[in-house]
Design a protein around this motif. Structure first.
Motif, PDB file in Angstrom:
ATOM      1  N   VAL A  93       0.843  -1.196   0.000  1.00 48.74           N
ATOM      2  CA  VAL A  93       0.000   0.000   0.000  1.00 48.74           C
ATOM      3  C   VAL A  93       0.883   1.253   0.000  1.00 48.74           C
ATOM      4  N   PHE A  94       1.957   1.249   0.760  1.00 48.95           N
ATOM      5  CA  PHE A  94       2.910   2.368   0.767  1.00 48.95           C
ATOM      6  C   PHE A  94       3.462   2.582  -0.642  1.00 48.95           C
ATOM      7  N   THR A 109      -4.210   1.384   8.476  1.00 52.91           N
ATOM      8  CA  THR A 109      -4.153   1.605   9.922  1.00 52.91           C
ATOM      9  C   THR A 109      -2.715   1.554  10.415  1.00 52.91           C
ATOM     10  N   ARG A 110      -1.971   0.540   9.980  1.00 57.52           N
ATOM     11  CA  ARG A 110      -0.567   0.409  10.395  1.00 57.52           C
ATOM     12  C   ARG A 110       0.269   1.582   9.887  1.00 57.52           C
ATOM     13  N   LEU A 121       2.920   7.574   8.465  1.00 54.61           N
ATOM     14  CA  LEU A 121       3.357   7.532   7.069  1.00 54.61           C
ATOM     15  C   LEU A 121       2.254   7.891   6.085  1.00 54.61           C
ATOM     16  N   VAL A 122       1.001   7.898   6.550  1.00 55.60           N
ATOM     17  CA  VAL A 122      -0.147   8.157   5.680  1.00 55.60           C
ATOM     18  C   VAL A 122      -1.073   9.180   6.332  1.00 55.60           C
ATOM     19  N   ASP A 123      -1.589  10.070   5.499  1.00 54.98           N
ATOM     20  CA  ASP A 123      -2.620  11.014   5.932  1.00 54.98           C
ATOM     21  C   ASP A 123      -3.912  10.655   5.226  1.00 54.98           C
ATOM     22  N   SER A 124      -5.042  10.883   5.886  1.00 52.79           N
ATOM     23  CA  SER A 124      -6.354  10.635   5.294  1.00 52.79           C
ATOM     24  C   SER A 124      -7.213  11.874   5.476  1.00 52.79           C
ATOM     25  N   ARG A 125      -8.019  12.155   4.467  1.00 55.52           N
ATOM     26  CA  ARG A 125      -8.938  13.285   4.539  1.00 55.52           C
ATOM     27  C   ARG A 125     -10.224  12.904   3.823  1.00 55.52           C
ATOM     28  N   HIS A 141      -6.561   8.845   0.759  1.00 50.38           N
ATOM     29  CA  HIS A 141      -5.339   8.498   1.477  1.00 50.38           C
ATOM     30  C   HIS A 141      -4.129   8.899   0.641  1.00 50.38           C
ATOM     31  N   SER A 142      -3.129   9.439   1.296  1.00 48.38           N
ATOM     32  CA  SER A 142      -1.888   9.827   0.620  1.00 48.38           C
ATOM     33  C   SER A 142      -0.742   9.722   1.615  1.00 48.38           C
ATOM     34  N   LEU A 143       0.463   9.711   1.081  1.00 54.45           N
ATOM     35  CA  LEU A 143       1.624   9.669   1.963  1.00 54.45           C
ATOM     36  C   LEU A 143       1.726  10.988   2.711  1.00 54.45           C
ATOM     37  N   SER A 144       2.067  10.907   3.973  1.00 55.97           N
ATOM     38  CA  SER A 144       2.293  12.105   4.779  1.00 55.97           C
ATOM     39  C   SER A 144       3.639  12.701   4.375  1.00 55.97           C
ATOM     40  N   GLU A 145       3.936  13.845   4.927  1.00 56.21           N
ATOM     41  CA  GLU A 145       5.248  14.465   4.675  1.00 56.21           C
ATOM     42  C   GLU A 145       6.360  13.507   5.093  1.00 56.21           C
ATOM     43  N   ARG A 146       6.156  12.875   6.221  1.00 53.65           N
ATOM     44  CA  ARG A 146       7.124  11.890   6.732  1.00 53.65           C
ATOM     45  C   ARG A 146       7.237  10.700   5.783  1.00 53.65           C
TER      46      ARG A 146
END
Length: 85
Positions: free
Chosen positions: A19-20, A50-51, A57-61, A72-77
């Motif tokens: 998924v990453f 969830t993990r 590592l993931v942001d959701s909006r 869902h998308s990758l966070s800045e981190r």
């Protein structure tokens, strides 16, 4: 400047790694789109998200088109780690 370790990715489950990878290559996706791209089941994608979220590592909006869906998308981190891979 924060340092991010790629070791975190290696410790994730295979489904979370997939998924990453999909989010890294396709950008922002809904859960259904992630299922389609990864060929994983709904439950497995939900577990992986969830993990990834627990590790920051993931942001959701909420989707602007349909508030019942999450984007869902990758966070800045997550993006910083993806660049190091």
């Amino acid at each position: 400047m924060a340092t991010y370790s790629t070791e975190e990715i290696l410790e994730l489950s295979p489904s979370a790694k997939l998924v990453f990878y999909v989010l890294n290559h396709h950008g922002s996706l809904t859960q259904q789109e992630l299922q389609s791209e990864s060929l994983l089941t709904s439950r497995t994608v939900r577990y992986a998200l969830t993990r990834l979220a627990e590790n920051g590592l993931v942001d959701s909006r909420s989707s602007l088109k349909d508030a019942r869906q999450q984007i869902h998308s990758l966070s800045e981190r997550g993006e910083a780690i993806a660049q190091r891979l």
